[in-house]
Design a protein around this motif. Sequence first.
Motif, PDB file in Angstrom:
ATOM      1  N   CYS A 227       1.015  -1.080  -0.071  1.00  0.00           N
ATOM      2  CA  CYS A 227      -0.129   0.215   0.050  1.00  0.00           C
ATOM      3  C   CYS A 227       0.956   1.306  -0.101  1.00  0.00           C
ATOM      4  N   ASP A 228       0.477   2.361  -0.573  1.00  0.00           N
ATOM      5  CA  ASP A 228       1.164   3.371  -0.551  1.00  0.00           C
ATOM      6  C   ASP A 228       1.151   4.121   0.717  1.00  0.00           C
ATOM      7  N   ASN A 229       0.014   4.066   1.546  1.00  0.00           N
ATOM      8  CA  ASN A 229      -0.184   4.655   2.826  1.00  0.00           C
ATOM      9  C   ASN A 229      -0.731   3.639   3.788  1.00  0.00           C
ATOM     10  N   LEU A 230      -0.142   3.648   5.010  1.00  0.00           N
ATOM     11  CA  LEU A 230      -0.644   2.829   6.066  1.00  0.00           C
ATOM     12  C   LEU A 230      -0.880   3.829   7.129  1.00  0.00           C
ATOM     13  N   VAL A 231      -2.261   3.801   7.756  1.00  0.00           N
ATOM     14  CA  VAL A 231      -2.544   4.766   8.796  1.00  0.00           C
ATOM     15  C   VAL A 231      -2.883   4.019   9.965  1.00  0.00           C
ATOM     16  N   LEU A 232      -2.327   4.261  10.911  1.00  0.00           N
ATOM     17  CA  LEU A 232      -2.434   3.438  12.296  1.00  0.00           C
ATOM     18  C   LEU A 232      -3.347   4.549  13.179  1.00  0.00           C
ATOM     19  N   HIS A 233      -4.401   4.341  13.673  1.00  0.00           N
ATOM     20  CA  HIS A 233      -5.308   5.359  14.197  1.00  0.00           C
ATOM     21  C   HIS A 233      -5.935   4.837  15.596  1.00  0.00           C
ATOM     22  N   SER A 234      -5.096   5.490  16.708  1.00  0.00           N
ATOM     23  CA  SER A 234      -5.770   5.197  18.182  1.00  0.00           C
ATOM     24  C   SER A 234      -5.768   3.755  18.398  1.00  0.00           C
ATOM     25  N   GLY A 235      -4.889   2.912  17.978  1.00  0.00           N
ATOM     26  CA  GLY A 235      -4.662   1.342  18.351  1.00  0.00           C
ATOM     27  C   GLY A 235      -3.430   0.946  18.812  1.00  0.00           C
ATOM     28  N   SER A 236      -3.311  -0.115  19.234  1.00  0.00           N
ATOM     29  CA  SER A 236      -2.089  -0.952  19.655  1.00  0.00           C
ATOM     30  C   SER A 236      -1.859  -1.979  18.608  1.00  0.00           C
ATOM     31  N   THR A 237      -0.594  -2.073  18.245  1.00  0.00           N
ATOM     32  CA  THR A 237       0.029  -2.942  17.362  1.00  0.00           C
ATOM     33  C   THR A 237       0.504  -4.350  18.099  1.00  0.00           C
ATOM     34  N   PRO A 238       0.114  -5.405  17.654  1.00  0.00           N
ATOM     35  CA  PRO A 238       0.477  -6.626  18.139  1.00  0.00           C
ATOM     36  C   PRO A 238       1.833  -6.806  18.144  1.00  0.00           C
ATOM     37  N   ARG A 239       2.417  -7.284  19.350  1.00  0.00           N
ATOM     38  CA  ARG A 239       3.925  -7.461  19.656  1.00  0.00           C
ATOM     39  C   ARG A 239       4.241  -8.743  19.029  1.00  0.00           C
ATOM     40  N   GLU A 240       4.160  -9.167  17.771  1.00  0.00           N
ATOM     41  CA  GLU A 240       4.538 -10.416  17.340  1.00  0.00           C
ATOM     42  C   GLU A 240       5.216 -10.447  15.946  1.00  0.00           C
TER      43      GLU A 240
END
Length: 216
Positions: free
Chosen positions: A136-149
Amino acid sequence: MHEEKTVSYTTQNTYYTLNTFTVKTKKIWLVCHGIGYLSTYFLDHFRHLDPDENYIIAPQAPSKYYQDKKYKYVGASWFTRVNTQLEIQNVTNYLDQVYEQEISAKLQGAVKLTILGYSQGVSAVIRWLAHAKVYCDNLVLHSGSTPREFHSETFKHLNHTKVSVIYGTDDMYLSDSKMIAELNYLKSIFNDKLNIIPFKGNHEVHEPTLLHLSLM
């Protein structure tokens, strides 16, 4: 003595789109809502984007439930802590099909793809991208937590992707220490190339930032 077993079967799920894909379309958005949303209502946050240039696709989290004791309001979630790996597999298979049906053939010429996850939707899009290896050209991560895996090798296919992190400075679910840890982890898997966008607000979709990103 009871025993848990697994069965495979064919199922169906819905998704919603906003606007019409035409020769004027410049951006396709795949947007995954947070816990408690239905995708049809999540699309309301994108109605202020230019309808000629932006085509929005909102997948639906599969696990629906009633949110109140009057059984009036329905919400949905992507995963729970029960059978999480099985749920991840089901969600990634579903997003694979949405991508093939709605996006794959449309990414021609100057059309760009933005993938956005909001709140629990961050986990959904990150896990899917790790599985599908979709660019993808853009990845937007809004107000969340990323899995630590994950680690940086997981997302080598996104080396040229612009990654934006949006969060409210008063978010009740993201303390200062949790946000610092989140940003440090994201820098470790995306090699420091983060566009960090805090805003004054709580756990809410920040529509002005979405508009700004649509114009970039």
